[in-house]
Design a protein around this motif. Sequence first.
Motif, short mmCIF file in Angstrom:
data_model
loop_
_atom_site.label_atom_id
_atom_site.label_comp_id
_atom_site.label_asym_id
_atom_site.label_seq_id
_atom_site.Cartn_x
_atom_site.Cartn_y
_atom_site.Cartn_z
N TYR A 1 1.83 -1.69 -18.69
CA TYR A 1 0.31 -1.39 -18.67
C TYR A 1 -0.41 -2.80 -18.99
O TYR A 1 0.02 -3.17 -20.07
N PRO A 2 -1.40 -3.07 -18.53
CA PRO A 2 -2.10 -4.34 -19.07
C PRO A 2 -3.28 -3.83 -20.15
O PRO A 2 -4.12 -3.55 -19.77
N HIS A 3 -3.05 -4.11 -21.42
CA HIS A 3 -3.65 -3.94 -22.35
C HIS A 3 -4.95 -5.09 -22.73
O HIS A 3 -4.65 -6.14 -22.03
N PHE A 4 -5.90 -4.78 -23.37
CA PHE A 4 -6.78 -5.73 -23.32
C PHE A 4 -6.89 -6.22 -25.00
O PHE A 4 -6.73 -5.46 -26.00
N SER A 5 -6.37 -7.46 -24.96
CA SER A 5 -5.86 -7.99 -26.47
C SER A 5 -7.33 -8.13 -27.29
O SER A 5 -7.18 -8.17 -28.48
N GLY B 1 -11.46 0.64 -23.60
CA GLY B 1 -10.08 0.07 -24.28
C GLY B 1 -8.94 0.63 -23.40
O GLY B 1 -7.97 0.22 -23.39
N HIS B 2 -9.26 1.49 -22.34
CA HIS B 2 -8.55 1.89 -21.29
C HIS B 2 -8.72 0.86 -20.03
O HIS B 2 -9.66 0.81 -19.61
N ASN B 3 -7.47 0.57 -19.47
CA ASN B 3 -7.83 -0.19 -18.07
C ASN B 3 -7.85 0.53 -17.08
O ASN B 3 -6.96 0.74 -16.48
N TRP B 4 -9.14 1.02 -16.93
CA TRP B 4 -9.25 2.04 -15.95
C TRP B 4 -9.11 1.53 -14.41
O TRP B 4 -8.60 2.19 -13.63
N LYS B 5 -9.50 0.05 -14.24
CA LYS B 5 -8.99 -0.34 -12.82
C LYS B 5 -7.47 -0.45 -12.53
O LYS B 5 -7.23 0.21 -11.24
#
Length: 276
Positions: free
Chosen positions: A196-200, A253-257
């Motif tokens: 999962y690609p989180h947003f730092s 904060g969720h990576n919807w894309k």
Amino acid sequence: MLNTSLNMPDLLSDKSTNNDNSACFDLAIHSEAANAFNSLPPIIQDALAQQKRIVCIANNPSIDRSSLEVLLQPTDMLVLFNDFIHADFFVNHPLARVLPKLLFFRQMGDSKLHFGLPPRSNKVAAINEMAKHAPLGVLSSNVHYQFPLPDEDPSPYDDPVTASRILTIPEALKYLLNSDEHCRVLSEQHPVVADYPHFSDIHSSAPSSGFLLYRLLLAARMHVQQLQDSAMPLQIVMIGFNDEDKTEHFWQGHNWKFERQEMAKAPYGVDVIRQY
């Protein structure tokens, strides 16, 4: 030695035709599937082994009771999220009330409160009633449920106290929430979302509740297939998990894309029913 760098997207992709790798690949698949299955409360593990379909129901306001009546089948297990919609339907409908249910509750930031449980936006009365009629399992995100007090609520007066919204948990439900048979903690860093690609730059960036459970159940159904000695995996139905940004509840904060891209390529046996 098993390649521990493999993650669920690798394992759910098409098998390699290289015979030298097939045994290792199968071992990795079965290991990950068993790990996902064992992350579920035991009462839900037992229910899954007997059911034929998992139905995950999003908190989407476009889902109405009539669509649920048409959708549900006697061999379903239901998955509901946080302060789930149509609580009275799941308590009172003749079929819905007797289906096994898995409830997923997530903490609200640093407040130690959980969506769907006291003090606010709670479905305590409905959950207590559900437990009387069908197997009920609970997953909490990252930490066990902590029985917060009303004074820990950052906005205690936002919702009135009514018959359906109460500030205390009945003893029977408190027992269930403390039971290893009914409850488990699901980490947002579970191996099923290792990619999962989180947003730092966003505190607590993590998979959405729906996507986390989607990945977990996608893996767990492979283990159920083995237990049932079935040629076909359990079906998974996702209702109300939409591609379009038509609600105000899409937290940044969720990576919807990423989540939409992954669900757009859902594997065989997964049916994504969008609303709108």
